[in-house]
Design a protein around this motif. Structure first.
Motif, mmCIF file in Angstrom:
data_model
loop_
_atom_site.group_PDB
_atom_site.id
_atom_site.type_symbol
_atom_site.label_atom_id
_atom_site.label_comp_id
_atom_site.label_asym_id
_atom_site.label_seq_id
_atom_site.Cartn_x
_atom_site.Cartn_y
_atom_site.Cartn_z
ATOM 1 N N LEU A 29 39.093 46.310 37.797
ATOM 2 C CA LEU A 29 39.317 45.335 36.734
ATOM 3 C C LEU A 29 40.279 44.233 37.156
ATOM 4 O O LEU A 29 40.219 43.120 36.649
ATOM 5 N N PHE A 30 41.189 44.546 38.082
ATOM 6 C CA PHE A 30 42.159 43.575 38.576
ATOM 7 C C PHE A 30 42.031 43.468 40.097
ATOM 8 O O PHE A 30 42.827 44.053 40.840
ATOM 9 N N PRO A 31 41.047 42.724 40.581
ATOM 10 C CA PRO A 31 40.838 42.618 42.033
ATOM 11 C C PRO A 31 42.049 42.091 42.784
ATOM 12 O O PRO A 31 42.189 42.349 43.984
ATOM 13 N N ILE A 32 42.934 41.363 42.085
ATOM 14 C CA ILE A 32 44.121 40.814 42.750
ATOM 15 C C ILE A 32 45.000 41.927 43.313
ATOM 16 O O ILE A 32 45.677 41.749 44.335
ATOM 17 N N MET A 33 44.974 43.110 42.674
ATOM 18 C CA MET A 33 45.790 44.231 43.153
ATOM 19 C C MET A 33 45.290 44.715 44.508
ATOM 20 O O MET A 33 46.086 45.032 45.400
ATOM 21 N N ASN A 34 43.986 44.753 44.660
ATOM 22 C CA ASN A 34 43.420 45.147 45.948
ATOM 23 C C ASN A 34 43.698 44.089 47.010
ATOM 24 O O ASN A 34 43.921 44.405 48.183
ATOM 25 N N VAL A 35 43.688 42.806 46.594
ATOM 26 C CA VAL A 35 44.008 41.718 47.524
ATOM 27 C C VAL A 35 45.438 41.858 48.035
ATOM 28 O O VAL A 35 45.692 41.759 49.242
ATOM 29 N N LEU A 36 46.371 42.097 47.113
ATOM 30 C CA LEU A 36 47.772 42.245 47.509
ATOM 31 C C LEU A 36 47.984 43.488 48.363
ATOM 32 O O LEU A 36 48.801 43.495 49.293
ATOM 33 N N LYS A 37 47.221 44.525 48.044
ATOM 34 C CA LYS A 37 47.362 45.787 48.782
ATOM 35 C C LYS A 37 46.932 45.634 50.234
ATOM 36 O O LYS A 37 47.538 46.236 51.141
ATOM 37 N N THR A 38 45.897 44.835 50.469
ATOM 38 C CA THR A 38 45.343 44.706 51.829
ATOM 39 C C THR A 38 45.675 43.365 52.471
ATOM 40 O O THR A 38 45.099 43.017 53.502
ATOM 41 N N ASP A 75 28.770 41.055 40.550
ATOM 42 C CA ASP A 75 28.289 40.177 39.473
ATOM 43 C C ASP A 75 28.963 40.472 38.144
ATOM 44 O O ASP A 75 29.340 39.554 37.406
ATOM 45 N N ASN A 76 29.117 41.731 37.821
ATOM 46 C CA ASN A 76 29.684 42.108 36.527
ATOM 47 C C ASN A 76 31.173 41.760 36.445
ATOM 48 O O ASN A 76 31.650 41.284 35.416
ATOM 49 N N GLN A 77 31.913 41.992 37.538
ATOM 50 C CA GLN A 77 33.321 41.615 37.544
ATOM 51 C C GLN A 77 33.469 40.096 37.512
ATOM 52 O O GLN A 77 34.410 39.564 36.911
ATOM 53 N N GLU A 78 32.525 39.385 38.141
ATOM 54 C CA GLU A 78 32.553 37.924 38.080
ATOM 55 C C GLU A 78 32.375 37.456 36.636
ATOM 56 O O GLU A 78 33.045 36.518 36.195
#
Length: 680
Positions: free
Chosen positions: A52-61, A369-372
């Protein structure tokens, strides 16, 4: 070339025997409570949160040293497009440049947290801006007709008595309508994302999207001609709008403003020269393309300020831009704007996800697509509280991000911060910018969309359905009005599906004598192993639109059992069975009968095998068609077998009475099993 001979071992089994022999995978033995506990595990919750919060995965990696420079440079480069396009499209949306800057900042920031594509640049979009303009102008017209405008000038708002105050009140009303539309758009997209409705883009063809954006480009360019010529025409909101607009333009053309026209021509030449010549030819040698839009805005503003373009030459300028961020307030939503906003929501998703998929293919990453959908929804929902009109992707900005090699969605934060700084500290210095410069920027930005007309000869050669979708969409959008391009285009797409279902291919299949191979008899010269067995396939699901065609095509490929039963002069061969003394006789249909569907001689068939591999869907009409052919052929001594049944057909057969009408001993796992059973 040598042939490889394979020894295959198989046992003849019906579908029921196969299921009984191998069974089904055992269902999970865990209880419902255990499944819920498993879902509520910390790891599962973390995965849900990350999705739901892709930014968290971005910050993690995030690889700081590798990514940070590319993200900052790409963010700055796109900000240089956000500012001039925001100013220009704010005016195109029939609002003011300030609202374009708001839409170029808040939705961009929100998408950076919830989006999954680092190359999608959400913000202002010319097509969405002109749709917004149509909505707010129509609502303002209805608002004034109902007498509300007199209330602004009367006792309710006694301080609003000048024409300038009336204009400001109209602008505030239009801004409230645009923000309400953004709220509805965001809400619809968010709900669609939650219900996993990303698949809907599959029902809109690429030719429709190309035609729709081309139609938008025609309307956008037409709307900017008055600004480029320095003339004024009355707003028009009725069918045939574009025709009336050009009539008004030609009427006002003799009074065009020479100075404004010269500014427009000069800016257009500069933009085309830099974008299409320098940037295009030297793109492999430059780290980033020259931000000519931003440079032109800065230079034109400085020249206009010191040369006093507005006072000396009468050239229209942008005017006051508030040097502050908008105060958050609850959007005003009315029933009148829901329908139009639903159309905008569809277009936002289609245009944005199309660009996201192009970048996905080019750069080799995955877009959800759905998250977009969720991200577009939140971007528009959040923006609506800050006076933003609906936000969408813009191809020029997305191309810049793709070219600059943006690594993560954090580039959007950089762009948003730059636009925020422009609003608060630099916006007031742009008041002297000529509107003709912004008109030139818009025309130069969308001219490439008109190049899509060049694809028409290719569409005519390759797929004429796409050709007619393109032409029909453009003609309806140009000669009626822009929203009709969507209505007509979608209907043409659906009509194509209907027509294609009626033109689905059907043919008979033959088994090769020397091997276990089945080939289409239309495209291969196959010698039939057993002419008394016919294998038929129609490449379509079996439902109300195709069931009649299925029966007719089967009759053509074999014979019509109804016609045989009704023939009074049916040639019947009488065969005396010499082993029987009671004189019993045996009858069978002659080998020389004529197929009344195609006029060709037919041979006696003992079995017809239906290849069900394309029947992904069957409705009640399809069920009746299967029962009908099974019964009719049975009456003339022909057994109908079924093979390659899809999972849907298996389930449908069990749940309906089809299993009672059709002997399950005649249903096989594949065509070869059915063939050997018939040949046995």
């Amino acid at each position: 070339m040598s042939s490889l001979v394979l020894q295959l071992s198989r046992y003849l089994k019906t579908q029921s025997e196969l299921t009984e022999c191998y069974g089904k995978p055992k269902p999970s033995s865990r209880s419902f409570t255990e499944k819920i506990k498993d879902k509520c595990k910390l790891s599962k919750l973390c995965q849900l949160l990350l999705s739901l919060f892709p930014i968290m995965n971005v910050l993690k990696t995030y690889k700081f040293r590798v990514y940070i420079l590319d993200d900052i440079i790409s963010g700055l480069s796109v900000a240089c497009l956000h500012v001039p396009l925001g100013l220009a499209l704010g005016i195109l949306a029939s609002l003011s440049p300030a609202y374009g800057l708001y839409t170029s900042s808040f939705p961009v920031l929100l998408y950076a947290f919830f989006g999954t594509s680092q190359h999608v640049s959400i913000g202002t979009n010319a097509v969405i801006a002109i749709l917004t303009a149509e909505l707010v102008e129509l609502q303002l017209e209805q608002y004034e007709l109902t007498g509300h405008n007199s209330a602004f000038n009367g006792s309710t708002y006694n301080n609003l008595t000048t024409s300038q105050d009336t204009e400001n009140s109209g602008l505030e009303y239009k801004a409230a309508v645009a923000a309400g539309s953004s709220f509805i758009v965001g809400l619809l997209l968010f709900i669609m994302g939650l219900f996993r409705m990303g698949f809907i883009t599959s029902y809109l063809s690429s030719s429709f999207i190309a035609a729709f954006t081309t139609t938008g480009a025609i309307h956008i360019m037409s709307s900017q001609i008055p600004n480029a010529l320095g003339i004024t025409i009355q707003p028009i909101n009725k069918p045939g709008k574009l025709i009336y607009v050009y009539i008004e333009i030609f009427k006002a053309f003799p009074k065009f403003h020479v100075a404004t026209f010269l500014v427009s021509i000069t800016c257009l030449i500069i933009l085309v020269l830099v974008k299409d010549v320098i940037n295009e030819r030297c793109k492999n040698k430059m780290k980033m393309p020259i931000p000519i839009d931003f440079i032109l805005v800065v230079v034109a503003t400085i020249i206009s300020y010191f040369a006093k373009f507005h006072d000396t030459f009468g050239i229209g300028v942008v005017g006051e831009i508030p040097a502050r961020l908008p105060t958050p307030e609850l959007p005003k939503v009315t029933v009148d704007i829901i329908g139009h906003s639903a159309v905008v929501a569809t277009i936002v998703f289609v245009l944005t996800i199309s660009m996201a998929r192009l970048c996905e293919v080019k750069h080799g990453y995955s877009v959800d697509d759905n998250q977009e959908l969720v991200a577009y929804g939140i971007a528009n929902l959040g923006g609506s509280f800050f006076s933003c009109f609906p936000a969408c992707v813009a191809p020029p900005r997305t191309i810049v991000l793709s070219t600059m090699g943006a690594k993560t969605t954090l580039n959007g934060i950089v762009s948003a911060v730059i636009v925020f700084l422009v609003i608060m500290f630099i916006g007031k210095y742009v008041e002297s910018l000529p509107k003709a410069v912004l008109a030139s920027i818009i025309i130069a930005a969308i001219k490439n969309l008109l190049y899509q007309f060049k694809d028409l000869p290719m569409l005519w050669r390759v797929n004429r359905y796409d050709f007619f979708i393109f032409v029909g969409t453009v003609l309806s959008g140009v000669f009626i009005d822009f929203p009709y391009a969507l209505y007509v285009g979608v209907q043409l797409c659906l009509l194509t599906v209907v027509v294609q279902s009626q033109k689905s291919s059907s043919y008979t299949i033959g088994k090769v004598q020397q091997e276990d191979r089945l080939l289409d008899q239309k495209t291969h010269d196959v010698q039939l192993c057993n002419p008394k067995i016919a294998i038929f396939r129609m490449e379509s699901s079996l439902y109300f639109a195709t069931s009649d065609k299925f029966i007719k095509e089967l009759y053509k490929a074999t014979f019509n059992p109804k016609a045989y039963r009704k023939q009074p002069d049916l040639n019947v061969e009488i065969i005396i069975n010499p082993s029987k003394d009671d004189g019993n006789i045996e009858k069978r249909i002659s080998l020389s009968k004529i197929n009344h569907e195609n006029g060709k001689p037919v041979v006696t068939l003992t079995h017809i095998i239906i290849d069900c591999s394309s029947m992904n869907y069957i409705d009640m009409n399809g069920k009746k068609a299967l029962i009908q052919i099974n019964s009719e052929y049975k009456q003339v001594g022909v057994t109908v077998l079924f093979g390659n049944c899809t999972n849907f057909m298996k389930t449908f057969t069990k749940k309906s009475d089809l299993s009672q009408e059709i002997d399950q001993k005649n249903v096989y796992a594949d065509i070869l099993d059915a063939y050997y059973a018939a040949n046995h």
